[in-house]
Design a protein around this motif. Structure first.
Motif, PDB file in Angstrom:
ATOM      1  N   VAL A  79      -8.257   6.949  -8.303  1.00 28.94           N
ATOM      2  CA  VAL A  79      -7.360   7.338  -7.211  1.00 28.94           C
ATOM      3  C   VAL A  79      -6.202   6.350  -7.073  1.00 28.94           C
ATOM      4  O   VAL A  79      -5.080   6.742  -6.709  1.00 28.94           O
ATOM      5  CB  VAL A  79      -8.153   7.443  -5.892  1.00 28.94           C
ATOM      6  N   LEU A 116      -2.852   7.146  -8.575  1.00 30.63           N
ATOM      7  CA  LEU A 116      -1.972   8.027  -7.815  1.00 30.63           C
ATOM      8  C   LEU A 116      -1.002   7.223  -6.953  1.00 30.63           C
ATOM      9  O   LEU A 116       0.143   7.627  -6.754  1.00 30.63           O
ATOM     10  CB  LEU A 116      -2.798   8.957  -6.925  1.00 30.63           C
ATOM     11  N   LEU A 139       1.966   6.258  -8.874  1.00 32.78           N
ATOM     12  CA  LEU A 139       2.830   7.403  -9.142  1.00 32.78           C
ATOM     13  C   LEU A 139       3.792   7.668  -7.992  1.00 32.78           C
ATOM     14  O   LEU A 139       4.997   7.840  -8.192  1.00 32.78           O
ATOM     15  CB  LEU A 139       1.989   8.658  -9.397  1.00 32.78           C
ATOM     16  N   TRP A 140       3.265   7.733  -6.756  1.00 34.20           N
ATOM     17  CA  TRP A 140       4.207   8.056  -5.683  1.00 34.20           C
ATOM     18  C   TRP A 140       5.022   6.841  -5.265  1.00 34.20           C
ATOM     19  O   TRP A 140       6.093   6.987  -4.694  1.00 34.20           O
ATOM     20  CB  TRP A 140       3.544   8.755  -4.509  1.00 34.20           C
ATOM     21  N   PHE A 193      -6.590  16.550  -5.036  1.00 35.50           N
ATOM     22  CA  PHE A 193      -5.991  15.684  -6.052  1.00 35.50           C
ATOM     23  C   PHE A 193      -5.345  16.526  -7.159  1.00 35.50           C
ATOM     24  O   PHE A 193      -4.211  16.276  -7.576  1.00 35.50           O
ATOM     25  CB  PHE A 193      -7.050  14.759  -6.666  1.00 35.50           C
ATOM     26  N   LEU A 235      -1.227  16.948  -7.951  1.00 36.24           N
ATOM     27  CA  LEU A 235      -0.675  16.580  -9.256  1.00 36.24           C
ATOM     28  C   LEU A 235       0.061  17.747  -9.901  1.00 36.24           C
ATOM     29  O   LEU A 235       1.121  17.559 -10.523  1.00 36.24           O
ATOM     30  CB  LEU A 235      -1.795  16.083 -10.174  1.00 36.24           C
ATOM     31  N   TYR A 292       3.372  18.090  -8.126  1.00 34.84           N
ATOM     32  CA  TYR A 292       4.221  16.965  -8.543  1.00 34.84           C
ATOM     33  C   TYR A 292       4.820  17.243  -9.918  1.00 34.84           C
ATOM     34  O   TYR A 292       6.024  17.037 -10.148  1.00 34.84           O
ATOM     35  CB  TYR A 292       3.379  15.695  -8.553  1.00 34.84           C
ATOM     36  N   LEU A 301       3.224  15.114  -3.621  1.00 34.35           N
ATOM     37  CA  LEU A 301       2.855  13.759  -3.224  1.00 34.35           C
ATOM     38  C   LEU A 301       2.263  13.735  -1.824  1.00 34.35           C
ATOM     39  O   LEU A 301       1.357  12.945  -1.533  1.00 34.35           O
ATOM     40  CB  LEU A 301       4.087  12.850  -3.305  1.00 34.35           C
ATOM     41  N   LEU A 356      -1.280  14.600  -2.310  1.00 39.25           N
ATOM     42  CA  LEU A 356      -2.036  13.458  -2.841  1.00 39.25           C
ATOM     43  C   LEU A 356      -2.325  12.439  -1.741  1.00 39.25           C
ATOM     44  O   LEU A 356      -3.431  11.893  -1.649  1.00 39.25           O
ATOM     45  CB  LEU A 356      -1.262  12.808  -3.984  1.00 39.25           C
ATOM     46  N   ALA A 387      -5.788  11.030  -0.816  1.00 40.00           N
ATOM     47  CA  ALA A 387      -6.049   9.698  -1.374  1.00 40.00           C
ATOM     48  C   ALA A 387      -6.220   8.625  -0.308  1.00 40.00           C
ATOM     49  O   ALA A 387      -7.123   7.788  -0.406  1.00 40.00           O
ATOM     50  CB  ALA A 387      -4.917   9.302  -2.328  1.00 40.00           C
ATOM     51  N   THR A 400       1.670  13.903 -15.274  1.00 36.15           N
ATOM     52  CA  THR A 400       0.907  14.367 -14.116  1.00 36.15           C
ATOM     53  C   THR A 400       0.004  15.549 -14.461  1.00 36.15           C
ATOM     54  O   THR A 400      -1.110  15.647 -13.947  1.00 36.15           O
ATOM     55  CB  THR A 400       1.838  14.747 -12.955  1.00 36.15           C
TER      56      THR A 400
END
Length: 484
Positions: free
Chosen positions: A34, A37, A40-41, A98, A102, A105, A135, A138, A142, A206
């Motif tokens: 996790v 993630l 990523l954002w 999740f 993704l 995204y 996002l 997520l 998350a 992603t």
């Protein structure tokens, strides 16, 4: 083979699993997965801060119009956290959200590709809106997952460490922006083409990561699990109706105000440096932004370390207070002094967002999934405050180094006001018993530290898919005492 077996994405909420009692060792793999993630954002957010200024130059648009990027990105968050993502979370579980986030995204990243090639600002804002929905989905899953996956005692530390990697992503994006994308920004048709390849790579990555999540055994944590935690700590407030969870709504309001201020400062950072530091180019200012985001990431690691020895609510209050103290002189100071104040402000911003999430979810029990959507929905402040700041800056005209007039510096009064509003939650969680007692009871619990099931059976081995392979404990209702 394990990867070819059927994977069920739907998780019931009325059954209690032992996912609520995961030890540190058992929670390592899902937490590491996790945490990816968060990077990523963080990268996506940092890239938007950099793109904001360069769209102003490349497309010849005003500061207030360029803030449409933040409005599209953060405006999508409540749509996800209170809408589609929260519905999926409550009916299917964390893993499904999740994967859903993704996929969205990835779709947004692929839509951004042609928009950059054809220099369509409106089209790119639409792509960012889709990305923001992904996002936002997520984050809806998350952030609360990190607070509940593992011993409750360490939830603030877990989420702040993971958010530190979010900070790393916000450092990497401005570096790429200044050294790779925007070295030769101009008005010609090729000025933004370099960015398209980044969004194409993000889209592909992603989709691959969504496949990894689908195949990975991630423990599902149900409403009944959270009700069990709240009952064990004697800090549950879920006996009251959802709409009477006043601590939750105060946390969501604080999140709205704080996130709005944070996003406004980061989005205006390049403008601030260019306005107050004579001779500074956009590319150089982007490198300074990378340094400021580095201070932000460092603050999360240091804040997480402090929380090991000091109650998280005290660290939260200290950091929130420092944000107010150091943003204030950035309004009147210029040059390196003013920029240094923003560096220090970003350092102290570091732990605020994740700590509000962790403290706001304390004691929600069976309302945890629903309540987390409101706290994450507070991110919508990032769509509201930046346009106010940029409109205030535009109303002040252009910078004048001879007189010291700096429109963006004057506009920093906007995030200062929102910091003061967010500060009320930090004060409440430390000095109002109804807030403070719930936070402290979770901080002292031994769930996950002392494994009750191991004590009873003498063994906790052999369960590879926690919360899935083990037969659930049936309950009469969510949060009720388990039947023997």
């Amino acid at each position: 083979m394990g990867i070819f077996k059927k994977h069920n994405l739907k998780a019931g909420n009325a059954n209690r699993t032992r996912a609520a009692e995961l030890t540190l060792r058992e929670s390592i793999y899902p937490l590491c997965l996790v945490t990816i993630l968060f990077f990523l954002w963080g990268f996506s957010y940092g890239l938007i801060d950099t793109l904001n200024k360069h769209f102003q130059v490349a497309l010849n648009i005003t500061r207030s119009r360029s803030s449409g990027l933040q409005a599209a990105y953060f405006g999508a968050y409540p749509l996800a956290s209170l809408g589609h993502a929260n519905w999926i979370l409550r009916h299917y579980g964390y893993k499904a959200v999740f994967i859903w986030g993704l996929v969205l995204y990835g779709i947004g990243s692929l839509i951004a590709w042609p928009c950059l090639v054809y220099r369509s600002f409106g089209g790119f804002c639409f792509a960012i809106f889709i990305t923001g929905n992904g996002l936002g989905s997520l984050e809806t899953a998350a952030n609360p997952y990190l607070t509940v996956c593992g011993p409750p005692k360490y939830s603030e530390i877990r989420i702040n460490i993971a958010q530190a990697f979010n900070g790393v992503g916000t450092v990497v994006a401005p570096v790429l922006g200044s050294y790779v994308f925007f070295t030769n920004v101009s008005g010609d048709a090729s000025s933004l083409e370099n960015v398209q390849w980044t969004y194409l790579a993000i889209g592909i990555f992603t989709f691959l990561l969504a496949g990894v999540f689908y195949l990975s055994p991630i423990p599902e944590i149900t409403d009944a699990d959270m009700a069990f935690q709240a009952e064990e700590t004697h800090a549950g407030t879920d006996v009251q109706p959802f709409w009477k969870q006043y601590r939750l709504f105060h946390a969501a309001a604080a999140q709205f105000c704080y996130t709005g201020a944070q996003v406004a400062i980061a989005g205006a950072f390049i403008n601030y440096v260019v306005d107050t530091r004579q001779g500074t180019s956009d590319a150089t200012a982007a490198r300074f932004l990378s340094g400021a985001q580095g201070a932000f990431a460092l603050g999360r690691f240091i804040g997480s370390f402090l929380m090991k020895y000091v109650r998280p609510r005290w660290v939260f209050l200290a950091f929130m207070t420092m944000c107010i103290i150091f943003i204030s002189p950035s309004i009147t100071q210029r040059g390196n002094t003013g920029m240094s104040m923003l560096y220090i402000t970003l350092f102290f911003e570091s732990i605020i967002f994740p700590t509000i999430v962790a403290l706001g979810m304390r004691g929600l029990g069976k309302y945890s999934k629903r309540g987390s959507g409101f706290i994450i929905g507070g991110v919508a402040g990032g769509a509201v405050v930046p346009p106010i700041l940029f409109a205030a800056a535009d109303s002040q005209g252009k910078a004048n180094f001879a007189t010291g007039h700096a429109p963006t510096a004057i506009a920093m009064t906007v995030p200062l006001a929102f910091f003061l509003l967010a500060w009320t939650y930090a004060l409440a969680v430390n000095f109002v018993p109804g807030y403070r007692n719930v936070a402290d009871k979770f901080h002292t619990t031994e769930i996950g530290i002392v494994n009750h099931r191991d004590e009873e059976s003498g063994s906790g081995e052999g369960n590879e898919e926690l919360g899935k392979n083990e037969a659930p404990v049936q309950t009469n209702d969510v949060g009720a005492t388990p039947k023997p």
